[in-house]
Design an enzyme around this catalytic site. Structure first.
Site, PDB file in Angstrom:
ATOM      1  N   GLU A 190       0.861  -1.188   0.000  1.00 30.39           N
ATOM      2  CA  GLU A 190       0.000   0.000   0.000  1.00 30.39           C
ATOM      3  C   GLU A 190       0.897   1.237   0.000  1.00 30.39           C
ATOM      4  O   GLU A 190       1.852   1.321   0.770  1.00 30.39           O
ATOM      5  CB  GLU A 190      -0.889   0.002   1.255  1.00 30.39           C
ATOM      6  CG  GLU A 190      -1.676   1.287   1.439  1.00 30.39           C
ATOM      7  CD  GLU A 190      -2.537   1.288   2.716  1.00 30.39           C
ATOM      8  OE1 GLU A 190      -2.933   0.203   3.193  1.00 30.39           O
ATOM      9  OE2 GLU A 190      -2.791   2.395   3.230  1.00 30.39           O
ATOM     10  N   GLU A 195      -2.222  11.607   2.943  1.00 32.89           N
ATOM     11  CA  GLU A 195      -3.115  11.126   3.997  1.00 32.89           C
ATOM     12  C   GLU A 195      -3.082  12.128   5.147  1.00 32.89           C
ATOM     13  O   GLU A 195      -2.021  12.665   5.483  1.00 32.89           O
ATOM     14  CB  GLU A 195      -2.679   9.744   4.483  1.00 32.89           C
ATOM     15  CG  GLU A 195      -3.723   9.048   5.347  1.00 32.89           C
ATOM     16  CD  GLU A 195      -3.355   7.600   5.675  1.00 32.89           C
ATOM     17  OE1 GLU A 195      -2.168   7.236   5.557  1.00 32.89           O
ATOM     18  OE2 GLU A 195      -4.256   6.835   6.076  1.00 32.89           O
TER      19      GLU A 195
END
Ligand SMILES: *[C@@H]1O[C@H](CO)[C@@H](O)[C@H](O)[C@H]1NC(C)=O
Ligand SMILES: *[C@@H]1O[C@H](CO)[C@@H](O)[C@H](O)[C@H]1NC(C)=O
Ligand SMILES: *[C@@H]1O[C@H](CO)[C@@H](O)[C@H](O)[C@H]1NC(C)=O
Ligand SMILES: *[C@@H]1O[C@H](CO)[C@@H](O)[C@H](O)[C@H]1NC(C)=O
Ligand SMILES: *[C@@H]1O[C@H](CO)[C@@H](O)[C@H](O)[C@H]1NC(C)=O
Ligand SMILES: *[C@@H]1O[C@H](CO)[C@@H](O)[C@H](O)[C@H]1NC(C)=O
Length: 377
Positions: A190, A195
């Protein structure tokens, strides 16, 4: 043999040359400091010490080489593979509609609901694509409507250019623009390009999550602040190996400049992520999406985050990556009390905020001008 004077005098005794022992006089041509006068014991000690010094030099050289080891990021020849842009933007994505795997207070809605005139949570025009949280329901008592999309196309490698006009933020939000194979996590890896949670006023976080044997405690060339360095999902409570950017790399400050470009390069040598504010985009990244010229990262300034392959076999840890964007609400990160209340200073409880504060989600939207993917020949 003067070198073994003590022993030879003993041996002489042992061979019955009488009880008369005698000390041989020290030879006139040296002292006990001269190697010619050293005992076997001293020679052994000298030998051991010399061997230890050699060993330390060798180990030091090996460790030094490992510390300075760095992959070869020499330029690759890229060609434009895919452009996500214009009113058909969302046609290239699946809408995730299951129960949120990260335990948010959210209902991820299907494409038809998201695109409906009533909700209008995903909306694409010629100039941009918008993905947002519902701002109308004043009693979202089982969780608020939001969206999570993932590209139908998957990539093993490439250069990804995300032209971001607005990043979502606000209490309870957990926002991400990332890549993963959702069906085989964390074995296929990932890559969290952008974020942030809640007020999102501490800069972007860029993070890898992998299975075992992927560490970033090595030489890196990056401007961001390295956080935990073991990317494996079993360590640091699954925090991954993150890098934090400057305050204006995300949230209100980022949006005030009409965002900028995030570029991510995924290749055998490593993974690098660059952030360019709107007014400092390198001239070799075409702003016009009809211009198919491929950018060349080798002339860009140092990246925000560098995840070299030194202690992480990138090509075996990262495969089949879909591009994913979502806005979660509460959940494992944004909603934990220590983060929501203590760290972020958000009011009440996270789920109560989500349920009752519809208009607080006015700032909770992504807006992109385009996403472009280049692959190396
Ligand atoms: C959906 O949102 C877009 C962007 O905010 C807006 O331009 C459009 O008018 C909205 N559509 C409806 C049906 O409200
Ligand atoms: C919110 O919805 C729940 C469940 O439908 C209901 O029990 C509650 O009375 C509603 N609250 C308000 C303030 O309308
Ligand atoms: C980490 O990933 C493995 C699969 O490789 C899985 O079995 C395990 O439950 C995961 N652990 C955590 C803490 O997510
Ligand atoms: C396409 O973009 C490149 C890089 O920005 C630029 O050098 C080139 O002049 C552009 N081509 C056209 C036709 O605008
Ligand atoms: C990639 O994902 C697709 C869809 O989930 C799957 O069919 C394919 O086998 C995967 N490929 C690899 C190399 O894991
Ligand atoms: C709703 O949002 C406002 C502004 O962020 C905040 O002051 C208020 O406490 C929130 N209400 C609840 C119930 O969380």
């Amino acid at each position: 043999m003067s070198n073994y004077s003590n022993k030879s005098s003993f041996a002489l005794e042992g061979h019955g040359y009488g009880s008369q022992s005698f000390e041989k006089p020290a030879p006139s041509n040296g002292s006990k400091w001269s190697p010619r006068n050293w005992s076997k014991k001293i020679w052994i000690i000298v030998g051991v010490v010399a061997a230890m010094i050699v060993a330390v030099i060798i180990i030091g050289a090996v460790v030094g080489t490992q510390k300075s080891a760095y992959p070869d990021y020499s330029p690759l020849s890229y060609t434009l593979q895919d452009t996500y842009h214009g009113s058909s933007f969302f046609d290239n994505f699946d809408y995730f509609t299951g129960y949120d795997p990260t335990h948010g207070f959210v209902h991820y809605v299907p494409a038809a609901t998201a695109m409906s005139a009533q909700y209008n949570l995903t909306y694409a025009s010629q100039s941009s694509a918008i993905l947002r949280v519902d701002t109308t329901d004043e009693n979202a008592s089982t969780g608020r409507y939001s969206v999570r999309i993932s590209s139908k196309k998957q990539y093993d490698q490439g250069l990804f250019i995300f032209d971001v006009l607005n990043s979502p933020y606000g209490c309870s939000t957990w926002n991400a623009l990332w890549l993963a194979d959702e069906t085989d996590w964390p074995l296929k890896g990932e890559i969290d390009v952008m974020e942030a949670v809640n007020k999102a006023n501490t800069g972007v976080q860029t993070t890898l999550h992998t299975s075992n044997n992927c560490k970033m405690n090595v030489k890196r060339k990056e401007t961001g602040k390295a956080l935990t360095t073991n990317c494996c999902n079993e360590t640091d409570s699954n925090a991954g190996c993150g890098v934090q950017g400057p305050v204006d790399s995300y949230g209100a400050g980022f949006n005030a400049n009409r965002g900028g470009i995030y570029a991510m390069e995924l290749r055998d040598a490593g993974i690098r992520v660059w952030f360019f504010a709107r007014n400092s985009i390198p001239s070799n990244i075409p702003t016009d999406v009809t211009n198919t010229t491929a950018p060349d990262p080798s002339v860009w300034p140092e990246p925000l985050a560098d995840f070299p392959s030194t202690h992480c076999d990138i090509s075996s840890h990262f495969k089949n990556q879909s591009i994913i964007a979502n806005i979660d609400l509460c959940g494992d990160w944004a909603g934990s009390t220590s983060v929501y209340s203590t760290q972020s200073g958000c009011p009440g409880t996270c789920s109560n905020f989500v349920a009752t504060n519809a208009t607080a989600f006015d700032t909770a939207y992504w807006e992109w001008a385009s996403w472009r993917v280049y692959t190396a020949s």
